[in-house]
Design an enzyme around this catalytic site. Structure first.
Site, short mmCIF file in Angstrom:
data_model
loop_
_atom_site.label_atom_id
_atom_site.label_comp_id
_atom_site.label_asym_id
_atom_site.label_seq_id
_atom_site.Cartn_x
_atom_site.Cartn_y
_atom_site.Cartn_z
N LYS A 45 12.50 0.35 84.85
CA LYS A 45 12.64 1.39 83.82
C LYS A 45 13.76 2.35 84.21
O LYS A 45 14.17 2.38 85.38
CB LYS A 45 11.31 2.13 83.67
CG LYS A 45 10.86 2.88 84.94
CD LYS A 45 9.46 3.44 84.79
CE LYS A 45 9.02 4.19 86.05
NZ LYS A 45 7.60 4.60 85.97
N TYR A 271 30.96 30.58 91.42
CA TYR A 271 30.24 31.49 90.52
C TYR A 271 29.38 32.47 91.29
O TYR A 271 28.67 32.09 92.23
CB TYR A 271 29.33 30.69 89.59
CG TYR A 271 30.06 30.00 88.46
CD1 TYR A 271 30.88 30.72 87.60
CD2 TYR A 271 29.89 28.64 88.24
CE1 TYR A 271 31.54 30.08 86.56
CE2 TYR A 271 30.54 27.99 87.21
CZ TYR A 271 31.36 28.72 86.37
OH TYR A 271 32.00 28.10 85.34
C1 LIG Z 1 6.94 3.94 87.06
C2 LIG Z 1 5.68 3.20 87.03
C3 LIG Z 1 5.38 2.28 88.04
C4 LIG Z 1 6.23 2.11 89.27
O1 LIG Z 1 5.90 3.16 90.15
P1 LIG Z 1 6.61 3.25 91.58
O2 LIG Z 1 5.84 4.27 92.31
O3 LIG Z 1 8.00 3.65 91.30
O4 LIG Z 1 6.51 1.91 92.19
C5 LIG Z 1 4.23 1.53 87.91
N1 LIG Z 1 3.42 1.69 86.87
C6 LIG Z 1 3.63 2.59 85.89
C7 LIG Z 1 2.68 2.72 84.77
C8 LIG Z 1 4.78 3.38 85.94
O5 LIG Z 1 5.01 4.29 84.98
#
Ligand SMILES: *Cc1c(COP(=O)(O)O)cnc(C)c1O
Length: 386
Positions: A45, A271
């Site tokens: 993702k 800044y």
């Molecule tokens: C992002 C996510 C994962 C992966 O989690 P990690 O800790 O990055 O391995 C797994 N399951 C769900 C539902 C997620 O949203």
């Protein structure tokens, strides 16, 4: 070989560049594939946590992962468009998502509510679904109070040929602390949810609860499939070395010095004049700022590597640029600065940036902006060294 290539790449630079070492992703994937009781879903993702979803997906599938996972359906379709044909799950979509495309492109979808189930079932064709139960985060997934009804409705939809329930999924809220009792509660609730699904007549082949942390620390959460994201990218939630796990971070962010100037002691920088030089020194300008993912909260703490030495970022981090105190020795415009990397050559790591910013590594790696050029550490750089 790999470290050498990074170093060599970092010596000069014409523009900000994020380099992904897919060999590290491959190695990390193999480690999880060996460790998981079941199979591994590579979670790609958010463009593979900033590493590039399809490159990571291909690498992970070639090194022991068998599934791919993303949140949104549009992310899944991008992977299908890239020619990836592995089993693929999308778990976070609105009720009116484009489920017709999911069915047409063979993308599994998570179903967290009766409303989602109705929408998926009403879509022509037969969707492959994973019923999603909330095991104790009050975030995504169906609350236990509606789980029984969701399972029975899904079974009826299955009998009508509208869906096929291929999985049950949950997600642990405290897996990064294996001692937290929330984990046992979550595991128990998940087992209960699977039993309820069975009692409703469902026979989900996949049961998945563990992400990276539980895959590293809690074998009782493994079931048939582990959804591993962070771990592929070298993030171990602090659960690594003590469990014999050494993950390799694989991102290197470099940028050129676009300008170098000599300044007197007491020169105000940036800044708000948040910094004043405490000696005569050289200031180098690096064309990366918070729009590129360097958190403004790291102002006054961050460092970068220049000519093999850590140098402080001074003054506030601006939207597009930061100033680095190069010391009396200075450096030349056009030389490369390493903002972060695996840490093997003394450069700051993503974990350092997370600590300087009061956040987690995930937020640093997924926050690198779109105008930073991406490349993989394969082919071109290695070939140019040969
Ligand atoms: C992002 C996510 C994962 C992966 O989690 P990690 O800790 O990055 O391995 C797994 N399951 C769900 C539902 C997620 O949203």
């Amino acid at each position: 070989m790999t470290g050498l290539a990074v170093q060599s790449h970092a010596a000069t630079s014409t523009r900000p560049r994020l380099t992904v070492d897919l060999a590290s992703v491959a190695r990390n994937t193999r480690l999880f594939a060996e460790r998981a009781a079941g199979t591994v879903m590579a979670v790609v993702k958010a463009d593979g946590y900033g590493y590039g979803a399809s490159d990571v997906a291909r690498t992970a599938l070639a090194h022991g992962a068998t599934w791919l996972g993303v949140t949104r359906l549009d992310e899944a379709l991008v992977l299908r468009d890239a020619g990836l044909v592995a089993p693929l799950l999308s778990w976070l979509n609105p009720v009116d998502a484009d489920y017709a495309s999911a069915i047409a492109r063979d993308v599994d979808v998570a179903v967290p509510s009766l409303e989602h189930l109705s929408a998926v079932a009403a879509t022509p064709g037969r969707a492959r679904v994973h019923l999603h139960v909330d095991v104790g985060m009050a975030r995504d997934g169906a609350p236990p109070a509606v789980w029984g009804r969701l399972c029975r409705a899904a079974r009826l939809a299955e009998l009508r040929g509208e869906v096929k329930v291929v999985g049950v999924m949950g997600h642990l809220g405290c897996a990064d602390d294996p001692t937290d009792e929330c984990n046992a509660i979550g595991r128990t609730r998940f087992s209960w949810a699977v039993d309820v699904a069975h009692a409703a007549g469902l026979r989900p082949r996949e049961r998945h609860l563990a992400a990276t942390a539980a895959t590293l620390a809690d074998p009782r959460a493994h079931h048939t499939l582990s959804r591993v994201g962070a771990g592929l990218y070298g993030i171990d939630y602090g659960l690594g070395p003590e469990r014999g796990v050494l993950l390799r971070p694989a991102l290197t962010l470099t940028a050129p010095l676009v300008q170098v100037r000599r300044v007197q002691v007491g020169t105000a920088v940036g800044y708000g004049h948040a910094h004043r030089t405490d000696r005569a020194t050289h200031l180098g300008l690096v064309p990366l700022g918070y729009a590129d993912g360097l958190p403004r909260a790291a102002s006054g703490r961050a460092e970068v590597l220049v000519r093999g030495r850590r140098r402080p970022v001074v003054g506030r981090i601006s939207m597009d640029q930061v100033v680095v105190d190069l010391g009396p020795e200075g450096a030349d415009a056009g030389e490369a600065v390493t903002v972060f990397g695996p840490g093997t050559c003394g450069e700051p790591t993503v974990a350092d940036w997370a600590a300087w910013s009061g956040t987690i590594e995930h937020e640093i790696i997924t926050g690198i902006g779109a105008r930073v050029e991406r490349g993989t550490l394969a082919g071109t750089h290695l070939r140019s060294l040969a």
